[in-house]
Design a protein around this motif. Structure first.
Motif, PDB file in Angstrom:
ATOM      1  N   THR A 129       0.836  -1.182   0.081  1.00  0.00           N
ATOM      2  CA  THR A 129       0.013   0.077  -0.064  1.00  0.00           C
ATOM      3  C   THR A 129       0.870   1.352  -0.027  1.00  0.00           C
ATOM      4  O   THR A 129       0.328   2.357  -0.699  1.00  0.00           O
ATOM      5  N   GLY A 130       1.875   1.176   0.562  1.00  0.00           N
ATOM      6  CA  GLY A 130       2.881   2.378   0.838  1.00  0.00           C
ATOM      7  C   GLY A 130       3.375   2.688  -0.782  1.00  0.00           C
ATOM      8  O   GLY A 130       3.653   3.743  -1.166  1.00  0.00           O
ATOM      9  N   LEU A 131       3.735   1.570  -1.428  1.00  0.00           N
ATOM     10  CA  LEU A 131       4.333   1.693  -2.951  1.00  0.00           C
ATOM     11  C   LEU A 131       3.348   2.458  -3.763  1.00  0.00           C
ATOM     12  O   LEU A 131       3.626   3.238  -4.539  1.00  0.00           O
ATOM     13  N   PHE A 132       2.074   1.893  -3.639  1.00  0.00           N
ATOM     14  CA  PHE A 132       1.130   2.300  -4.180  1.00  0.00           C
ATOM     15  C   PHE A 132       0.789   3.906  -3.956  1.00  0.00           C
ATOM     16  O   PHE A 132       0.632   4.668  -4.908  1.00  0.00           O
ATOM     17  N   LEU A 133       0.785   4.387  -2.732  1.00  0.00           N
ATOM     18  CA  LEU A 133       0.645   5.633  -2.305  1.00  0.00           C
ATOM     19  C   LEU A 133       1.653   6.469  -2.738  1.00  0.00           C
ATOM     20  O   LEU A 133       1.788   7.842  -3.210  1.00  0.00           O
ATOM     21  N   ILE A 134       3.058   5.938  -2.922  1.00  0.00           N
ATOM     22  CA  ILE A 134       4.167   6.488  -3.563  1.00  0.00           C
ATOM     23  C   ILE A 134       3.902   7.083  -4.928  1.00  0.00           C
ATOM     24  O   ILE A 134       4.307   8.073  -5.357  1.00  0.00           O
ATOM     25  N   HIS A 142      -0.330  13.048  -8.278  1.00  0.00           N
ATOM     26  CA  HIS A 142      -0.820  14.136  -7.678  1.00  0.00           C
ATOM     27  C   HIS A 142      -0.201  15.432  -7.616  1.00  0.00           C
ATOM     28  O   HIS A 142      -0.845  16.369  -8.045  1.00  0.00           O
ATOM     29  N   LEU A 143       0.982  15.316  -7.373  1.00  0.00           N
ATOM     30  CA  LEU A 143       1.740  16.453  -7.708  1.00  0.00           C
ATOM     31  C   LEU A 143       1.898  17.090  -9.054  1.00  0.00           C
ATOM     32  O   LEU A 143       1.780  18.120  -9.134  1.00  0.00           O
ATOM     33  N   VAL A 144       2.148  16.064 -10.014  1.00  0.00           N
ATOM     34  CA  VAL A 144       2.138  16.605 -11.488  1.00  0.00           C
ATOM     35  C   VAL A 144       0.755  17.358 -11.809  1.00  0.00           C
ATOM     36  O   VAL A 144       0.578  18.400 -12.525  1.00  0.00           O
ATOM     37  N   GLY A 145      -0.514  16.928 -11.326  1.00  0.00           N
ATOM     38  CA  GLY A 145      -1.679  17.668 -11.339  1.00  0.00           C
ATOM     39  C   GLY A 145      -1.571  19.019 -10.640  1.00  0.00           C
ATOM     40  O   GLY A 145      -2.173  20.039 -11.319  1.00  0.00           O
ATOM     41  N   ASN A 146      -1.324  18.759  -9.347  1.00  0.00           N
ATOM     42  CA  ASN A 146      -1.322  20.044  -8.565  1.00  0.00           C
ATOM     43  C   ASN A 146      -0.600  21.313  -8.855  1.00  0.00           C
ATOM     44  O   ASN A 146      -0.799  22.385  -8.577  1.00  0.00           O
ATOM     45  N   LEU A 147       0.691  20.934  -9.721  1.00  0.00           N
ATOM     46  CA  LEU A 147       1.432  21.840 -10.073  1.00  0.00           C
ATOM     47  C   LEU A 147       0.831  22.686 -11.196  1.00  0.00           C
ATOM     48  O   LEU A 147       1.483  23.994 -11.455  1.00  0.00           O
ATOM     49  N   GLN A 148      -0.130  22.474 -11.587  1.00  0.00           N
ATOM     50  CA  GLN A 148      -1.048  23.417 -12.736  1.00  0.00           C
ATOM     51  C   GLN A 148      -1.675  24.287 -11.834  1.00  0.00           C
ATOM     52  O   GLN A 148      -2.157  25.276 -12.671  1.00  0.00           O
ATOM     53  N   LEU A 149      -1.975  24.522 -10.634  1.00  0.00           N
ATOM     54  CA  LEU A 149      -2.267  25.550  -9.819  1.00  0.00           C
ATOM     55  C   LEU A 149      -1.424  26.711  -9.921  1.00  0.00           C
ATOM     56  O   LEU A 149      -1.775  27.781 -10.039  1.00  0.00           O
ATOM     57  N   ALA A 199      -9.038   3.291  -0.011  1.00  0.00           N
ATOM     58  CA  ALA A 199      -8.754   1.872   0.801  1.00  0.00           C
ATOM     59  C   ALA A 199      -7.421   1.756   1.290  1.00  0.00           C
ATOM     60  O   ALA A 199      -7.169   1.310   2.484  1.00  0.00           O
ATOM     61  N   GLY A 200      -6.417   1.866   0.285  1.00  0.00           N
ATOM     62  CA  GLY A 200      -5.074   1.891   0.536  1.00  0.00           C
ATOM     63  C   GLY A 200      -4.704   2.619   1.662  1.00  0.00           C
ATOM     64  O   GLY A 200      -3.985   2.336   2.393  1.00  0.00           O
ATOM     65  N   ILE A 201      -5.063   4.113   1.664  1.00  0.00           N
ATOM     66  CA  ILE A 201      -4.956   5.049   2.834  1.00  0.00           C
ATOM     67  C   ILE A 201      -5.254   4.141   4.135  1.00  0.00           C
ATOM     68  O   ILE A 201      -4.603   4.211   4.838  1.00  0.00           O
ATOM     69  N   LEU A 202      -6.543   3.851   4.129  1.00  0.00           N
ATOM     70  CA  LEU A 202      -6.949   3.418   5.394  1.00  0.00           C
ATOM     71  C   LEU A 202      -6.424   2.055   5.856  1.00  0.00           C
ATOM     72  O   LEU A 202      -6.129   2.076   7.137  1.00  0.00           O
ATOM     73  N   LEU A 203      -5.991   1.075   4.883  1.00  0.00           N
ATOM     74  CA  LEU A 203      -5.361  -0.077   5.069  1.00  0.00           C
ATOM     75  C   LEU A 203      -3.876   0.130   5.605  1.00  0.00           C
ATOM     76  O   LEU A 203      -3.622  -0.502   6.535  1.00  0.00           O
ATOM     77  N   HIS A 204      -3.193   1.142   5.115  1.00  0.00           N
ATOM     78  CA  HIS A 204      -2.024   1.538   5.430  1.00  0.00           C
ATOM     79  C   HIS A 204      -1.782   1.982   6.752  1.00  0.00           C
ATOM     80  O   HIS A 204      -1.019   1.680   7.554  1.00  0.00           O
ATOM     81  N   LEU A 216       8.477   9.289   4.659  1.00  0.00           N
ATOM     82  CA  LEU A 216       9.030   8.797   3.330  1.00  0.00           C
ATOM     83  C   LEU A 216      10.460   8.338   3.294  1.00  0.00           C
ATOM     84  O   LEU A 216      10.817   7.212   2.691  1.00  0.00           O
ATOM     85  N   VAL A 217      11.373   8.886   3.977  1.00  0.00           N
ATOM     86  CA  VAL A 217      12.712   8.734   4.011  1.00  0.00           C
ATOM     87  C   VAL A 217      12.855   7.273   4.501  1.00  0.00           C
ATOM     88  O   VAL A 217      13.834   6.377   4.111  1.00  0.00           O
ATOM     89  N   HIS A 218      12.041   6.954   5.626  1.00  0.00           N
ATOM     90  CA  HIS A 218      12.363   5.567   6.232  1.00  0.00           C
ATOM     91  C   HIS A 218      11.422   4.556   5.209  1.00  0.00           C
ATOM     92  O   HIS A 218      11.608   3.581   5.023  1.00  0.00           O
ATOM     93  N   GLY A 219       9.960   4.994   4.940  1.00  0.00           N
ATOM     94  CA  GLY A 219       9.055   4.140   4.480  1.00  0.00           C
ATOM     95  C   GLY A 219       9.324   3.387   3.082  1.00  0.00           C
ATOM     96  O   GLY A 219       9.347   2.271   2.772  1.00  0.00           O
ATOM     97  N   PHE A 220      10.228   4.629   2.074  1.00  0.00           N
ATOM     98  CA  PHE A 220      10.572   3.989   0.882  1.00  0.00           C
ATOM     99  C   PHE A 220      11.521   2.712   0.984  1.00  0.00           C
ATOM    100  O   PHE A 220      11.296   1.850   0.083  1.00  0.00           O
TER     101      PHE A 220
END
Length: 229
Positions: free
Chosen positions: A21-26, A32-39, A70-75, A181-185
């Motif tokens: 789930t962590g890799l999925f969120l990564i 998400h960042l690519v989309g948000n940079l359009q702000l 679901a991934g966020i909750l499970l994680h 992230l620095v540990h989780g990755f």
């Protein structure tokens, strides 16, 4: 299916679930960042609003978003369960310290994954309320581009980032996410058995770069929008 439920509730099973789930969120954070940079496009929100309209109406992406929730909750659930179990089992030593000695990860991040994860979960809850829930409740103004009417999520975000308190909260949350992230990755790859003297240094380097650049990219957005305000 008892073997499967037993696996999921075991320490190994929880670590595997946390890793997947962590890799999925990564991966999601990059998209998400690519989309948000359009702000920051400087076009009054057109690029971001059209991007958001596509992301919220495309059936495939909507299905993926439910998997994300679901991934966020499970994680989070598995993380808390594993953290509490290890605290009770190892006392002062804790599981995170043991992992830190093996993987060479950041000691602060490794020994405080539970607290960092809790802060991140609170941030996600506030973030979802501030933007996702407001959009779903219909409390979002509308904008029209080339005759097409879409929800003006840019206006919603822009209004939120006029509040210096919210900007500070967002930036501090990105710092916490960076530590997480620095540990989780690295831990995710190690748990899945991807641990080789030839590849591990690259994974560790990539993890550190990711843990800096991705949160930094998110943190820049509210700062720039506030200063533009």
């Amino acid at each position: 299916m008892s073997w499967f439920s037993n696996f999921l509730t075991s320490s190994i099973g929880r670590k595997v679930v946390m890793s997947l789930t962590g890799l999925f969120l990564i991966v999601f954070l990059v998209v998400h960042l690519v989309g948000n940079l359009q702000l920051l496009a400087g076009d009054g929100g057109k690029a971001f609003n059209l991007y958001a309209e596509f992301m919220t109406t495309n059936p495939l992406i909507k299905t993926t978003s439910y998997l994300l929730y679901a991934g966020i909750l499970l994680h989070a659930i598995q993380g808390w369960a594993l953290w509490r179990k290890n605290r009770k089992a190892r006392g002062a030593e804790r599981y995170a310290v043991k992992v830190n000695k093996v993987a060479g990860t950041n000691s602060f991040a490794a020994s405080n994954m539970g607290w960092l994860g809790t802060i991140i979960f609170v941030f996600i809850a506030v973030h979802m309320y501030q933007f996702w829930l407001q959009m779903k409740l219909g409390a979002t103004p509308m904008a029209t581009y080339d005759g097409k009417e879409v929800k003006d999520l840019y206006a919603l975000v822009s209004t939120a980032y006029e509040n210096i308190g919210f900007v500070i909260f967002y930036v501090v949350s990105m710092v916490v996410i960076g530590y997480h992230l620095v540990h989780g990755f690295q831990s995710a790859f190690q748990t899945l058995g991807i641990n080789h003297r030839k590849y591990t240094p690259f994974i560790q380097g990539l993890g550190k770069a990711y843990a800096i650049l991705i949160p930094l990219g998110f943190a820049v957005i509210p700062i720039v929008m506030y200063l533009r305000g």
